[in-house]
Scaffold this active site. Structure first.
Site, PDB file in Angstrom:
ATOM      1  N   HIS A  48       0.808  -1.224   0.000  1.00 11.06           N
ATOM      2  CA  HIS A  48       0.000   0.000   0.000  1.00 11.06           C
ATOM      3  C   HIS A  48       0.842   1.274   0.000  1.00 11.06           C
ATOM      4  O   HIS A  48       0.331   2.355  -0.289  1.00 11.06           O
ATOM      5  CB  HIS A  48      -0.939   0.010   1.210  1.00 11.06           C
ATOM      6  CG  HIS A  48      -2.055  -0.976   1.118  1.00 11.06           C
ATOM      7  ND1 HIS A  48      -3.015  -0.910   0.151  1.00 11.06           N
ATOM      8  CD2 HIS A  48      -2.338  -2.072   1.861  1.00 11.06           C
ATOM      9  CE1 HIS A  48      -3.866  -1.912   0.308  1.00 11.06           C
ATOM     10  NE2 HIS A  48      -3.476  -2.640   1.334  1.00 11.06           N
ATOM     11  N   ARG A  74       6.490  -6.124   3.376  1.00 12.78           N
ATOM     12  CA  ARG A  74       5.204  -6.595   2.853  1.00 12.78           C
ATOM     13  C   ARG A  74       5.199  -6.358   1.350  1.00 12.78           C
ATOM     14  O   ARG A  74       5.262  -5.221   0.885  1.00 12.78           O
ATOM     15  CB  ARG A  74       4.032  -5.872   3.510  1.00 12.78           C
ATOM     16  CG  ARG A  74       2.686  -6.337   2.937  1.00 12.78           C
ATOM     17  CD  ARG A  74       1.515  -5.919   3.784  1.00 12.78           C
ATOM     18  NE  ARG A  74       1.284  -4.483   3.757  1.00 12.78           N
ATOM     19  CZ  ARG A  74       0.237  -3.888   4.346  1.00 12.78           C
ATOM     20  NH1 ARG A  74      -0.627  -4.624   5.023  1.00 12.78           N
ATOM     21  NH2 ARG A  74       0.100  -2.583   4.291  1.00 12.78           N
ATOM     22  N   ASP A  88      16.686 -12.098  -2.763  1.00 11.38           N
ATOM     23  CA  ASP A  88      18.051 -11.831  -3.212  1.00 11.38           C
ATOM     24  C   ASP A  88      18.560 -10.491  -2.682  1.00 11.38           C
ATOM     25  O   ASP A  88      19.758 -10.325  -2.422  1.00 11.38           O
ATOM     26  CB  ASP A  88      18.124 -11.829  -4.739  1.00 11.38           C
ATOM     27  CG  ASP A  88      18.076 -13.223  -5.340  1.00 11.38           C
ATOM     28  OD1 ASP A  88      18.150 -14.211  -4.582  1.00 11.38           O
ATOM     29  OD2 ASP A  88      17.962 -13.335  -6.579  1.00 11.38           O
ATOM     30  N   GLU A 152      -7.000 -12.212   5.179  1.00 13.76           N
ATOM     31  CA  GLU A 152      -7.713 -10.925   5.128  1.00 13.76           C
ATOM     32  C   GLU A 152      -9.137 -11.038   4.597  1.00 13.76           C
ATOM     33  O   GLU A 152      -9.776 -10.016   4.327  1.00 13.76           O
ATOM     34  CB  GLU A 152      -6.925  -9.943   4.251  1.00 13.76           C
ATOM     35  CG  GLU A 152      -5.493  -9.715   4.719  1.00 13.76           C
ATOM     36  CD  GLU A 152      -4.770  -8.671   3.907  1.00 13.76           C
ATOM     37  OE1 GLU A 152      -4.855  -7.486   4.275  1.00 13.76           O
ATOM     38  OE2 GLU A 152      -4.130  -9.036   2.898  1.00 13.76           O
ATOM     39  N   ASP A 178      -8.732  -4.899   5.419  1.00 14.30           N
ATOM     40  CA  ASP A 178      -9.313  -5.764   4.398  1.00 14.30           C
ATOM     41  C   ASP A 178     -10.273  -6.775   5.001  1.00 14.30           C
ATOM     42  O   ASP A 178     -11.290  -7.119   4.398  1.00 14.30           O
ATOM     43  CB  ASP A 178      -8.200  -6.484   3.630  1.00 14.30           C
ATOM     44  CG  ASP A 178      -7.565  -5.600   2.571  1.00 14.30           C
ATOM     45  OD1 ASP A 178      -8.306  -4.927   1.840  1.00 14.30           O
ATOM     46  OD2 ASP A 178      -6.334  -5.566   2.484  1.00 14.30           O
TER      47      ASP A 178
END
Length: 254
Positions: A48, A74, A88, A152, A178
């Site tokens: 977000h 996230r 990585d 969610e 959510d």
């Protein structure tokens, strides 16, 4: 050079409460400042928030320079090729949104592991391996990678136990916004029914032997979640602190 231990993963496995702060501004400077404040973790938001891959990369570097807080990233989706890039880059605690089924959770476990245990693509000298200086990175990294999935939706709640049974899913971080929308209470994460469902879900997660997490900015409710056994608790955000702090300062003099 040796692989750095994931102290956050160790802490949640030992049942220790981890308090964190979410950063949504996408600023490496902000991340560096916050990582030295004493929080157990700093949440870097590529779902977000405005951060793209290179912004997250810079924030990881800033967190490493700023202090001991564990960066949790996230990501925006379940794309295995994107997961590979973040791993990585040195992310060892990954949070994935909108995980609804055991099949999705199993695919995510596979995405964070090298063959023969998964499908993560191999790179000889990524930042995660100290650019090749950590010689046993590919064989040792699984133990230090922490995978957090986000239930969610109603569908996710129906599948909590099945997802919790998957080896390699380390924790669940409930997305109250959510989830509230899925329950019919969009924009109302503090609705009593939403809180009831979150607390019940937390108990189910713990009963299944996994760790529960949450983000909450209401002090009283945050304490309730902690008392209910949630161990990964984000207690605010840089955006919220900036907004409230700026408004409070102005109100003091106007």
């Amino acid at each position: 050079m040796e692989l750095r231990k994931n102290l956050f993963k160790q802490a949640i496995r030992q049942g220790q409460l981890q308090l964190g702060l979410w950063t949504q501004l996408g600023s490496a400077i902000t991340s560096e400042i916050l990582s030295g404040c004493g929080y157990d973790f700093i949440g870097l938001d590529a779902e977000h928030g405005p951060s793209e891959f290179m912004e997250i990369y810079a924030q990881l570097q800033a967190c490493a320079a700023g202090g001991p807080s564990q960066p949790i990233v996230r990501i925006p989706n379940h794309d295995a090729s994107l997961i590979k890039r973040y791993l990585d880059a040195g992310v060892n605690t990954l949070m994935v949104p909108q995980v609804d089924t055991a099949e999705q959770a199993q695919a995510l476990v596979s995405a964070v592991r090298y063959p023969p245990h998964g499908v993560r693509g191999y790179c000889g000298a990524p930042r995660a391996s100290g650019f090749g200086r950590i010689k046993n990175y590919a064989t040792a990294c699984d133990a230090e990678i922490c995978l957090i999935v986000m239930p969610e939706t109603r569908q996710a709640l129906e599948n909590i136990e099945a997802m919790a049974a998957i080896e390699g899913v380390d924790a669940f971080f409930i997305g109250p916004g959510d989830l509230a929308a899925s329950l019919g209470y969009i924009g109302q994460p503090m609705h009593p029914e939403v809180i009831r469902v979150i607390e019940e879900t937390g108990r189910r997660i713990q009963a299944a032997g996994k760790v529960a997490g949450i983000l909450c900015t209401d002090d009283a409710q945050t304490r309730r979640y902690i008392d209910a056994g949630f161990k990964i608790v984000a207690i605010g955000s840089d955006q919220g602190l900036l907004l409230k702090g700026a408004e409070k300062l102005l109100a003091t003099f106007r």
